[in-house]
Design a protein around this motif. Sequence first.
Motif, mmCIF file in Angstrom:
data_model
loop_
_atom_site.group_PDB
_atom_site.id
_atom_site.type_symbol
_atom_site.label_atom_id
_atom_site.label_comp_id
_atom_site.label_asym_id
_atom_site.label_seq_id
_atom_site.Cartn_x
_atom_site.Cartn_y
_atom_site.Cartn_z
ATOM 1 N N LEU A 44 -9.409 0.342 5.681
ATOM 2 C CA LEU A 44 -9.612 -1.088 5.916
ATOM 3 C C LEU A 44 -9.385 -1.447 7.380
ATOM 4 O O LEU A 44 -10.144 -2.215 7.973
ATOM 5 N N LEU A 45 -8.323 -0.883 7.972
ATOM 6 C CA LEU A 45 -8.023 -1.163 9.372
ATOM 7 C C LEU A 45 -9.108 -0.609 10.287
ATOM 8 O O LEU A 45 -9.400 -1.184 11.343
ATOM 9 N N ASP B 168 -12.200 -0.552 9.699
ATOM 10 C CA ASP B 168 -13.369 -1.438 9.638
ATOM 11 C C ASP B 168 -13.137 -2.776 10.314
ATOM 12 O O ASP B 168 -14.077 -3.564 10.471
ATOM 13 N N VAL B 169 -11.889 -3.077 10.693
ATOM 14 C CA VAL B 169 -11.588 -4.356 11.338
ATOM 15 C C VAL B 169 -12.123 -4.348 12.762
ATOM 16 O O VAL B 169 -11.822 -3.450 13.552
ATOM 17 N N GLU C 59 -6.278 4.007 1.838
ATOM 18 C CA GLU C 59 -7.152 2.847 1.691
ATOM 19 C C GLU C 59 -6.874 1.823 2.790
ATOM 20 O O GLU C 59 -7.794 1.214 3.333
ATOM 21 N N LEU C 60 -5.587 1.629 3.103
ATOM 22 C CA LEU C 60 -5.225 0.699 4.169
ATOM 23 C C LEU C 60 -5.785 1.176 5.502
ATOM 24 O O LEU C 60 -6.277 0.374 6.305
ATOM 25 N N TYR D 202 0.828 -1.214 0.000
ATOM 26 C CA TYR D 202 0.000 0.000 0.000
ATOM 27 C C TYR D 202 0.861 1.263 0.000
ATOM 28 O O TYR D 202 0.484 2.276 -0.595
#
Length: 232
Positions: A117-118, A120-121, A113-114, A105
């Motif tokens: 994503l993190l 949403d974890v 973007e990363l 990334y």
Amino acid sequence: MVLLWFLLILCCGGFVSQLSPVWMSNIILAVIVSVNFDYNQGNLKNKDLLSGMLTAAASLFYPPMLFVAFFVVTSLIINRFSKYKDIVVYFLGILTVYIYVFCFYFFTDRLPELGMLLKDVRFYNTFAATAVYSWKEIVLLSATGLSLLYAVFILKIQYDNKPVLLRKRLETIYLITISTLLMMIFSPFDVHQSVGFLLIPFTLYYAMLSQVKEHPFVNDIMMLIFAVALCL
């Protein structure tokens, strides 16, 4: 025998009809278990590194797979008398995958973007997510708990007088059970799908019980109860 039991309960639960995180997690977990079940053969450092990379890769698709780290680390402590270098190599395997993802990334200018994503974890809770249980889910949870406790109790009695090495093997399966129970509890799926994370310990327990001469009929009945509950 282990393979036959595993295929039986996979088919009973319908886990082979679609490519799901449960199915993929079981396959990866089976590889990790086979690698970590015997530390007396092969290059242990390579096994630790491979286990760490598989754990990290699986957690990218299903975060609760990180609970497998509990099994690997405690298994190393029990079977290798706390060889800290082996544990360090295992965590280096996990870090290798995460560093690779970060670099991907970073060098493609996609760090935001990363970060999304993190963000949403998160870890879910199977039991909290289900407000009302159907009778099928109640039967499945009851059959799972009863069959699991029976297997643990009977094997504990059978292995009390066994050599130390065999007792360690049984303790290793207990560690697998704890890890998969955590994966089941912190699953975003319904009860039926979440129980699928317990297939590997069930397979190991009842493959071992099939070799026990005492009360073979009862052992088969308990396994049949679990298999029928999965079919509901």
